[in-house]
Each structure stands twice: as structure tokens, then as C-alpha cells.
Design a protein around this motif. Structure first.
Motif, short mmCIF file in Angstrom:
data_model
loop_
_atom_site.label_atom_id
_atom_site.label_comp_id
_atom_site.label_asym_id
_atom_site.label_seq_id
_atom_site.Cartn_x
_atom_site.Cartn_y
_atom_site.Cartn_z
N HIS A 258 3.52 -11.31 34.99
CA HIS A 258 3.72 -12.29 35.32
C HIS A 258 2.80 -12.78 36.68
CE1 HIS A 258 7.66 -10.32 33.43
NE2 HIS A 258 7.06 -9.44 33.82
N LEU A 259 3.37 -14.00 36.32
CA LEU A 259 2.16 -14.28 37.98
C LEU A 259 3.21 -15.48 38.17
CD1 LEU A 259 -0.92 -16.11 35.82
CD2 LEU A 259 -0.33 -13.97 37.12
N PHE A 260 4.32 -14.51 39.15
CA PHE A 260 5.45 -15.32 39.94
C PHE A 260 4.85 -16.94 40.75
CE2 PHE A 260 6.78 -10.99 39.25
CZ PHE A 260 7.64 -11.29 38.49
N PHE A 261 3.82 -16.61 40.83
CA PHE A 261 3.93 -17.92 42.46
C PHE A 261 3.38 -18.39 41.48
CE2 PHE A 261 2.30 -15.93 46.74
CZ PHE A 261 3.30 -15.14 47.10
N ASN A 262 3.20 -19.14 40.07
CA ASN A 262 3.06 -20.14 39.76
C ASN A 262 4.28 -20.79 39.19
OD1 ASN A 262 0.05 -19.89 39.62
ND2 ASN A 262 0.14 -19.05 37.58
N ALA A 263 5.43 -20.59 40.05
CA ALA A 263 6.81 -20.78 39.14
C ALA A 263 7.13 -22.44 40.55
CB ALA A 263 7.94 -20.28 39.56
N SER B 226 3.85 -7.21 33.00
CA SER B 226 5.47 -6.62 32.13
C SER B 226 5.91 -5.33 31.88
CB SER B 226 5.55 -7.87 30.78
OG SER B 226 5.10 -8.75 31.41
N GLU B 227 7.09 -5.27 31.60
CA GLU B 227 7.51 -4.02 30.99
C GLU B 227 7.81 -3.91 29.39
OE1 GLU B 227 7.78 -0.99 30.82
OE2 GLU B 227 8.90 0.21 32.29
N TYR B 228 7.19 -2.95 28.81
CA TYR B 228 7.61 -2.41 27.15
C TYR B 228 8.47 -1.27 27.47
CZ TYR B 228 6.69 -1.34 22.35
OH TYR B 228 6.48 -1.36 20.91
N ASP B 229 9.71 -1.36 27.04
CA ASP B 229 10.34 -0.19 26.71
C ASP B 229 10.94 -0.72 25.55
OD1 ASP B 229 12.00 -1.96 26.50
OD2 ASP B 229 13.13 -2.38 28.21
N PRO C 260 10.19 -15.37 31.76
CA PRO C 260 9.24 -16.79 32.65
C PRO C 260 10.22 -16.34 34.20
CG PRO C 260 9.77 -17.53 31.10
CD PRO C 260 10.59 -16.08 30.61
N TYR C 261 9.42 -16.91 34.78
CA TYR C 261 9.87 -16.18 36.51
C TYR C 261 11.00 -17.82 36.29
CZ TYR C 261 11.31 -15.53 41.48
OH TYR C 261 11.52 -15.09 42.54
N ILE C 262 11.89 -18.03 36.51
CA ILE C 262 12.57 -19.80 37.02
C ILE C 262 14.43 -19.09 38.33
CG2 ILE C 262 12.63 -20.00 34.82
CD1 ILE C 262 15.15 -20.07 34.13
N GLY C 263 14.59 -17.59 38.46
CA GLY C 263 15.16 -17.78 39.26
C GLY C 263 15.75 -16.64 40.21
N ARG C 264 15.56 -15.63 38.82
CA ARG C 264 16.49 -14.40 38.85
C ARG C 264 16.01 -13.51 38.44
NH1 ARG C 264 19.76 -17.27 39.65
NH2 ARG C 264 21.32 -18.34 38.81
N GLU C 265 15.98 -11.87 39.03
CA GLU C 265 15.35 -11.28 39.23
C GLU C 265 14.61 -10.29 39.01
OE1 GLU C 265 18.37 -9.27 41.52
OE2 GLU C 265 18.85 -10.63 43.23
N PHE C 266 14.14 -9.27 38.85
CA PHE C 266 13.09 -7.98 38.44
C PHE C 266 12.96 -7.49 37.13
CE2 PHE C 266 12.71 -10.76 42.63
CZ PHE C 266 11.74 -11.74 41.89
N TYR C 267 12.19 -6.89 36.80
CA TYR C 267 12.08 -5.71 36.24
C TYR C 267 10.47 -5.31 36.00
CZ TYR C 267 13.20 -2.50 32.24
OH TYR C 267 12.96 -1.63 31.06
N GLY C 268 10.14 -3.90 36.18
CA GLY C 268 8.96 -3.82 36.14
C GLY C 268 8.40 -1.90 35.38
N ASN D 28 16.74 -2.94 34.03
CA ASN D 28 16.73 -4.70 33.78
C ASN D 28 17.28 -5.33 34.89
OD1 ASN D 28 15.78 -6.99 33.03
ND2 ASN D 28 14.63 -6.34 30.79
N GLU D 29 16.70 -5.62 35.61
CA GLU D 29 17.53 -6.63 36.41
C GLU D 29 18.10 -8.43 35.84
OE1 GLU D 29 17.40 -6.67 41.58
OE2 GLU D 29 15.42 -6.69 39.95
N LEU D 30 17.14 -8.48 34.84
CA LEU D 30 17.18 -10.06 34.55
C LEU D 30 18.87 -9.40 33.24
CD1 LEU D 30 13.73 -10.13 34.34
CD2 LEU D 30 14.64 -12.12 34.85
#
Ligand SMILES: [Zn+2]
Length: 617
Positions: free
Chosen positions: A64-69, A176-179, A187-195, A360-362
Motif C-alpha cells: 500500500h502506498l497510501f499517500f498517493n491517495a 498487503s495482507e494475504y490470508d 486501493p485507498y479511497i477512504g475507509r479503514e485498514f488491514y495489515g 479486516n476493517e474493509l
């Protein structure tokens, strides 16, 4: 051999899971960051050791490269202009200049020393591996990256509305998580996270005037000073390198400001709470009071919901409201005492629901926002003088849920949180409907069983990735009831609850009551009978598919009636009270269900001498 059998052979049995044989990936990050506070830019070196604990061969990884959002034209920018009830904070992004926007770029990358090919796709970096990482093996990825901190819009950024210099959340290339469901390169468009769970060693070199706080422990307090380890004042050099370390977390956040006051509260021998807030005469006393509340807050939550697992927690002024991170939170600081304590309680509970129980918050935002709302409402009730075992009414949350259930924009809670048609539907589903998920579950299995379920779920699933079936499995084991139907109705559908008193046939010595399931959501029924002599009898009618019923709650006079086979739209119950003795009947008297039409839940018996009384509706 079946997949399950292979897994059992290679990884052994770990925990009872709804996900089949449970496994999770692991990471070890080492990062060196050189931060330029004039340009708000940084360069970084990252060494990441990736442990493939999955049964699969990994040929590609994603970061994830969140700042590019935070750039004009990003998916976050486009999305914010194409959703009906948009988040106005995000509308600023399309107006950002090249100095104001954020970015995060990877300049080079290797796998075990061999250069890798990678491609940036907005907020996702796609990396094709030189050699596959086999099951049970590890790889070391090294990269150089650079970034620019955007003006603060959402969660992270520079110079927020209260002037906090740097709120550094979602700031580094994060694997990114692989489960069990594969990759989650959202892609980061506003909601939350998973790690990915793992350990972090982060060295941040920055002007020595800045006070830092964040995830993990500061390992070189003597050099950085600013109140850490009892060392006060400024470091000796112009720039100083902060050594942070955190173990068993799935993210790393930090924040920095020159005006932070730094207060440390010792909750017990195993826990220090750090408060970092901007010196402001108008609000300092609120922070002083918050510092006094902190021990009581931790002691209560530890006792009721399970013990906090880290030796440090930081409450840091920053961000734009309140947001949870491992071992820390960013909250706005210039607010009323009530607001300050309220947001702290909520964000602290996230250390249970997400920082320990890493859902997974998403996909399942209700598992952290909802459970946090439920437990923080209980905790706030206690802090304002309520009973330690008390459960307040969830009136506000219930009203929101009913509002959504009646709205055209209603969608099931199982929708991925980025994909909701309306933002408010996400909000109500994640927070209110998630809280009521538990409140209504207490109606089904009993409050004591629910409390025990939450504690056992916490102990069993901390530092893992629970999914909806996992809390339900714990609830089943605690209560001895079969409950999978509850998730199917509540999470994966928008079915609606409506139970009704359909008819009453009264005689001198007994009364026959006909109940109706008028909605398409099945639930057991609590039917409270109030007698004219003032006594109260509570009938519980379990669903037959539960194969049992909840225990007696709160020492009530409770009678367990024959189970209701859910296929029957109606249910008849004969109570041994003459109609002249009955004052009123109430379905779900404590308002713990999402019953849409409550008018048909209650009935006052209006008869003086009626030997035979008939009411049908
Ligand atoms: Zn929250």
C-alpha cells in the motif's frame, strides 16, 4: 490428501476457527527515515522479512502506498466526487498543488539481493518476485522510497486544523495482507485498514526541536529526551534519530510537533500511558483531567473485556477527530472535557477491537467499529457513575439502525466498506448496527454469556485475524446454543425484525396469547407479563433451531416456553393467569431487538369484568 489434512500435518492444530485451519503471514520491518521538515518530505530505506506461513506459493506481493491517495485525480479524489453524501474533507484533494499533495514512491527494490520489477498503480505497488516464496519459507525485500506529507485532509497529513505539524499514519510502503481469502490489495479511497502481524524497528531522523510520539517504545530516550525515560529538554544536536520498536502489531504510526507537552501516567507496573498534546492554556486542564481518568479507564476495560496486551499506550493530539493505531491514538485535542474523554474511550477500546483482534476493517468494519461502540458505550456509562456490570440502553444506536433499515439506501453489513452506495449506510452499519449486533445477541444468549463471549473471543483471537464466524463460534461454545442463523440474517441480509402480539383470548383462569412473526427476521422472543398485583413474569420462547435457551437473566421470574419452530408464522402460548389478573404484555421489554414496529409489541388489557376477552389484530 485434502487441503485440510495437509495443513494439519504441516502446521498442527492451533485454534478452533470458522476459517478452517488457521494460519497467518508474518513480517519484520526495519526502516530508516530521514525527514525534511522544511519540504515536508522524507526518504526511507525499508528492509522487510516476509514469512510465508500460508500453504500457498507466493509469486507476487503488493504494498500500500497510501499517500498517493492525496493527489488530484486519485481514486480517493474521484470517489469523493461521485458519492451522494461525500466526505467534504476529501474534496480539498482535487485542489492540491504539487507542494500540498501527498505521494509515496518506491525508487528501487530487491528480493534477497536481486533487483525486482515493480509497478505503481495509484495507492498499490505491484511487485513480481524474482523467485517464488514457498510455503513455510521467508524472503527479504529491501527498498528505497521517498514521500511527501500532504496537507491534512483525512487521518494523516501535515498541519491539521489544530496546527499539529505531522500526523504520520499510513505513511510508509506497507505490505498487503494475504490470508485464507488471498490478497487484500485494496486501493485507498477512504475507509479503514488491514495489515500483516509483525514487528517494527523504525528509526526517524528529524529536527531535534520536534517531540515525537507513536506506536512502540522509544529505545534511546537519553538521546532524544523530550520527557522520555525521565530525560527532559532538547537533544544536543540539530537533528536527532529516534529509535522506535514495536512487537506484534499490524501497523506503525507516529506524530510530531514542537509544542507538544508530554505527560506520563503510570497505570500500573506494566503500563505507562503517554499524553502528548499542544500547550494551550484553554485546554490544558482538560488534558490534566483526562490524565486522572486514564487509570480508572484502563482498570475497568481490563477487568470487563480482557487485559490490554502492551506495556505502553499513547494518546496523541493529531489527525482529524479520532483514529486508532497500535499502542496509540491520534485525536483532536482542543475540545470539551466530555468530548476529549469520549473520543479517548472510543479509541482506547480499539486497542481491543482491531489492534488486538485484527479483523479486516474493509470487509468487516462492524467487527471493530461496532464492537468498539458497544464496549465504549458501556465503559462511558461506568465512568459517569454507572454500575460496573451495567449495560446502558442503546437508544441512539437503535434509532440509527431502524432509520437505515427503513431507508432505500440500506445494504447488508457484508458489503465491502469502500463500495457502499451511501456513506451514511456504511457509518450506521459499521458503528450502530455493529453495536446492536452485540446488544441483540445479549437478548438471544443472555448478558452474562455475551460478556463471557467477548472475553473469550479476545483471549482466543488476539494478535490474529478473526472473521464473523469466529465470534459466533465462541458465542456458541459459551452459550451452548446454535447461532449461525443469526449472522446469516443480521450480517448477510437486510431482513427486518417485527414480532407482534396478534391476539389474546382471555378466560377467568387462564389466558391464551397468539404471537406473530410479522417480519422476515427470526429471533427468540422475550414476552413480559405484568400482573395487576404488580408482579412481573418473563416468558422466553427460544427458537427451536437454537437447541436450547439463554439462562435466567438478572434473577428475573423467567419461564422457558416450548421452542418456536421458525417456519411457523405464529405461536400460541397459554399462561396460567385469568384475564382479570393481567395488566399488560410486552415483547422485548428491554428494547434489545431491532424490531421495526414496536406498536404491536405491547398490549394493555382493558377489561374489568370480562370473563371472556378476545382481542385480535
Ligand atoms: Zn472507531
Amino acid at each position: 490428501m485434502t487441503r485440510a489434512l495437509i495443513l494439519t500435518l504441516f502446521w498442527g492444530l492451533s485454534i478452533t476457527s470458522s476459517q478452517g485451519q488457521y494460519w497467518q503471514q508474518r513480517v519484520e520491518y526495519k526502516m530508516d527515515i530521514d525527514f525534511d521538515t522544511e519540504k515536508h518530505q522524507f526518504i526511507g530505506d525499508q528492509e522487510l522479512t516476509y514469512f510465508n506461513n500460508s500453504p500457498d506459493t507466493i509469486t507476487r506481493v503488493y504494498y500500500h502506498l497510501f499517500f498517493n491517495a492525496f493527489q488530484p485525480g486519485s481514486m480517493m479524489d474521484i470517489r469523493s466526487h461521485n458519492v451522494s453524501d461525500t466526505d467534504s474533507r476529501l474534496l480539498l484533494i482535487s485542489k492540491f498543488s504539487s507542494e500540498e499533495m501527498g505521494y509515496l514512491h518506491v525508487m528501487s527494490m530487491t528480493q534477497n539481493g536481486i533487483a525486482l520489477k515493480f509497478e505503481e498503480q495509484g495507492t498499490i505497488l505491484v511487485v513480481n518476485l524474482d523467485k517464488p516464496v514457498l510455503p513455510g519459507k521467508k524472503a527479504v525485500f529491501k527498498m528505497k522510497f521517498n514521500g511527501q506529507v500532504p496537507l491534512q485532509t483525512r487521518r494523516s497529513g501535515r498541519y491539521n486544523a489544530e496546527g499539529v505539524a505531522y500526523s504520520m499514519a499510513q505513511w510508509y510502503p506497507k505490505l498487503s495482507e494475504y490470508d485464507t481469502e488471498g490478497w487484500h490489495a485494496d486501493p485507498y479511497i477512504g475507509r479503514e485498514f488491514y495489515g500483516v502481524w509483525g514487528d517494527f524497528k523504525v528509526n526517524i531522523t528529524i529536527d531535534s526541536e520536534f517531540v515525537l510520539g507513536g506506536t512502540g517504545f522509544v529505545k534511546n530516550p537519553k538521546e532524544v529526551k523530550h520527557g522520555y525515560g525521565g530525560y527532559n529538554g532538547l537533544p544536543d544536536s540539530e537533528k536527532v534519530t529516534w529509535h522506535f520498536e514495536a512487537e506484534n502489531v499490524h501497523d506503525f504510526m507516529w506524530a510530531a510537533d514542537k509544542e507538544y507537552l508530554h505527560k506520563i501516567v503510570k497505570v500500573n507496573d506494566n503500563l505507562d500511558v503517554h499524553l502528548l498534546y499542544k500547550d494551550n492554556p484553554e485546554y490544558n486542564s482538560n488534558w490534566d483531567t483526562l490524565a486522572m481518568v486514564v487509570p480508572k479507564l484502563f482498570n475497568y476495560v481490563n477487568w470487563r473485556f480482557g487485559k490490554y496486551g502492551f506495556k505502553k499506550y499513547s494518546i496523541i493530539q493529531g489527525g482529524d477527530g479520532g483514529m486508532e493505531y497500535p499502542m496509540a491514538t491520534l485525536i483532536t485535542g482542543f475540545q470539551s472535557l466530555r468530548g476529549l474523554i469520549g473520543v479517548t474511550v472510543h479509541e482506547l477500546l480499539h486497542s481491543w477491537y482491531h489492534m488486538a483482534l485484527g479483523n479486516n476493517e474493509l470487509k468487516y468494519p462492524w467487527m471493530d467499529e461496532g464492537f468498539t461502540s458497544y464496549t465504549s458505550t458501556i465503559t462511558s456509562n461506568y465512568l459517569s457513575g454507572g454500575d460496573s456490570l451495567g449495560v446502558p440502553d442503546f437508544d441512539r444506536a437503535m434509532k440509527s439502525v431502524i432509520y437505515l433499515l427503513e431507508s432505500e439506501k440500506d445494504e447488508p453489513m457484508s458489503i465491502h466498506s469502500d463500495h457502499y452506495l451511501a456513506r451514511f449506510a456504511y457509518g450506521i452499519n459499521a458503528y450502530s448496527k455493529g453495536a446492536i449486533y452485540l446488544h441483540q445477541l445479549s437478548y438471544i444468549i443472555g448478558q452474562k454469556n455475551l460478556d463471557e463471549t467477548l472475553r473469550r473471543y479476545y483471549n482466543q483471537w488476539q494478535y490474529k485475524h478473526p472473521e464473523p464466524g469466529d465470534i459466533m463460534l465462541v458465542a456458541e461454545k459459551v452459550s451452548g446454543l446454535e447461532l449461525d442463523w443469526y449472522n446469516e440474517y443480521y450480517i448477510f441480509s437486510t431482513r427486518k425484525v417485527d414480532y407482534a402480539i396478534k391476539a389474546v383470548y382471555g378466560k377467568a383462569d387462564e389466558t391464551r396469547v397468539v404471537l406473530e412473526r410479522a417480519g422476515d427476521f427470526i429471533l427468540p422472543v422475550d414476552l413480559q407479563i405484568e400482573l395487576k398485583d404488580g408482579s412481573i413474569v418473563l416468558y422466553n420462547i427460544p427458537l427451536q433451531i437454537m437447541r436450547g435457551h439463554k439462562p435466567v437473566e438478572n434473577d428475573k421470574n423467567m419461564i422457558f416456553s416450548t421452542p418456536w419452530p421458525w417456519v411457523s408464522p405464529t405461536y400460541e402460548l397459554t399462561i396460567p393467569y385469568g384475564i382479570n389478573d393481567v395488566k399488560s404484555l410486552h415483547i422485548d421489554p428491554e428494547v434489545r431487538t431491532t424490531d421495526l414496529n414496536r406498536e404491536n409489541n405491547d398490549l394493555e388489557i382493558k377489561t374489568d369484568e370480562g370473563i371472556l376477552y378476545i382481542l385480535e389484530r
